[in-house]
Design a protein around this motif. Structure first.
Motif, PDB file in Angstrom:
ATOM      1  N   SER A  25       0.835  -1.163  -0.034  1.00  0.00           N
ATOM      2  CA  SER A  25      -0.122  -0.051  -0.064  1.00  0.00           C
ATOM      3  C   SER A  25       0.917   1.279   0.150  1.00  0.00           C
ATOM      4  O   SER A  25       2.024   1.349   0.181  1.00  0.00           O
ATOM      5  CB  SER A  25      -0.825   0.126   1.106  1.00  0.00           C
ATOM      6  N   PHE A  29       1.659   1.422  -7.962  1.00  0.00           N
ATOM      7  CA  PHE A  29       2.770   0.136  -8.229  1.00  0.00           C
ATOM      8  C   PHE A  29       3.342  -0.134  -9.459  1.00  0.00           C
ATOM      9  O   PHE A  29       3.869  -1.077  -9.867  1.00  0.00           O
ATOM     10  CB  PHE A  29       2.426  -0.942  -7.386  1.00  0.00           C
ATOM     11  N   SER A  30       2.780   0.583 -10.362  1.00  0.00           N
ATOM     12  CA  SER A  30       2.884   0.082 -11.898  1.00  0.00           C
ATOM     13  C   SER A  30       4.203   0.018 -12.400  1.00  0.00           C
ATOM     14  O   SER A  30       4.430  -0.863 -13.141  1.00  0.00           O
ATOM     15  CB  SER A  30       2.036   1.206 -12.996  1.00  0.00           C
ATOM     16  N   TRP A  53       5.592  -5.311 -11.416  1.00  0.00           N
ATOM     17  CA  TRP A  53       4.291  -5.451 -10.916  1.00  0.00           C
ATOM     18  C   TRP A  53       3.494  -5.587 -12.160  1.00  0.00           C
ATOM     19  O   TRP A  53       2.167  -6.212 -12.019  1.00  0.00           O
ATOM     20  CB  TRP A  53       3.766  -4.045 -10.550  1.00  0.00           C
ATOM     21  N   ARG A  72       1.131 -12.355  -8.723  1.00  0.00           N
ATOM     22  CA  ARG A  72       0.608 -11.255  -8.048  1.00  0.00           C
ATOM     23  C   ARG A  72      -0.787 -11.014  -8.472  1.00  0.00           C
ATOM     24  O   ARG A  72      -1.282 -11.405  -9.380  1.00  0.00           O
ATOM     25  CB  ARG A  72       1.463  -9.942  -8.211  1.00  0.00           C
ATOM     26  N   LYS A  74      -3.124  -7.917  -8.804  1.00  0.00           N
ATOM     27  CA  LYS A  74      -3.123  -6.553  -8.863  1.00  0.00           C
ATOM     28  C   LYS A  74      -4.210  -5.886  -8.375  1.00  0.00           C
ATOM     29  O   LYS A  74      -4.210  -4.864  -7.740  1.00  0.00           O
ATOM     30  CB  LYS A  74      -2.875  -6.110 -10.420  1.00  0.00           C
ATOM     31  N   ARG A  76      -5.751  -6.764  -5.632  1.00  0.00           N
ATOM     32  CA  ARG A  76      -5.674  -6.717  -4.207  1.00  0.00           C
ATOM     33  C   ARG A  76      -4.408  -6.108  -3.969  1.00  0.00           C
ATOM     34  O   ARG A  76      -4.007  -6.107  -2.671  1.00  0.00           O
ATOM     35  CB  ARG A  76      -5.799  -8.246  -3.697  1.00  0.00           C
ATOM     36  N   ASN A  77      -3.587  -5.697  -4.808  1.00  0.00           N
ATOM     37  CA  ASN A  77      -2.036  -5.075  -4.397  1.00  0.00           C
ATOM     38  C   ASN A  77      -1.287  -6.234  -3.462  1.00  0.00           C
ATOM     39  O   ASN A  77      -0.663  -5.648  -2.716  1.00  0.00           O
ATOM     40  CB  ASN A  77      -2.357  -3.819  -3.799  1.00  0.00           C
ATOM     41  N   THR A  78      -1.565  -7.377  -3.950  1.00  0.00           N
ATOM     42  CA  THR A  78      -0.823  -8.428  -3.214  1.00  0.00           C
ATOM     43  C   THR A  78       0.106  -9.291  -3.914  1.00  0.00           C
ATOM     44  O   THR A  78      -0.239  -9.571  -5.122  1.00  0.00           O
ATOM     45  CB  THR A  78      -1.748  -9.312  -2.411  1.00  0.00           C
TER      46      THR A  78
END
Length: 122
Positions: A25, A29-30, A53, A72, A74, A76-78
């Motif tokens: 977070s 994050f691209s 990413w 990953r 994307k 969930r940004n996880t």
């Protein structure tokens, strides 16, 4: 600023699987590269693998290729580290990290999570 939070560590029997998560977070994050490292007791921290990413480039330490997979989500940004056929020598604190270049060099990563303990033992 980037915040990284690992989870999913624990005790697992030899030969078993385990999935670690790293929730990111703080900013877009691209252009980010996410790395996984580990540090076993009495040893230096070592590179496990990394993923861009976009998911276009995934790299692994040669010794772990075939047993560990990084992917990953994307939405969930996880980022995940899926580990299989675990061995006692995989016991370590596992860290995720964020940087801007595809690299296995620890110092090139700018942000780090707090780490999660993985213990492989019967």
């Amino acid at each position: 600023q980037v915040q990284l939070v690992e989870s999913g560590g624990g005790l697992v029997q030899p030969g078993g699987p385990l999935r670690l998560s790293c929730a990111a977070s703080g900013r877009p994050f691209s252009n980010t590269v996410m790395g996984w490292f580990r540090q076993a007791p009495g040893k230096e921290r070592e590179f496990v693998g990394s993923i861009t990413w976009t998911g276009a480039t995934v790299s692994y330490a040669n010794s772990l290729m075939g047993r560990f997979t990084i992917f990953r989500d994307k939405a969930r940004n996880t980022v995940y580290l899926q580990m299989s056929s675990l061995k006692p020598e995989d016991t370590a604190v596992y860290y995720c990290a964020a940087g801007m270049v595809v690299t296995s060099t620890e110092k090139d990563y700018d942000y780090w999570g707090q780490g999660t303990q993985v213990t492989v033992s019967s």
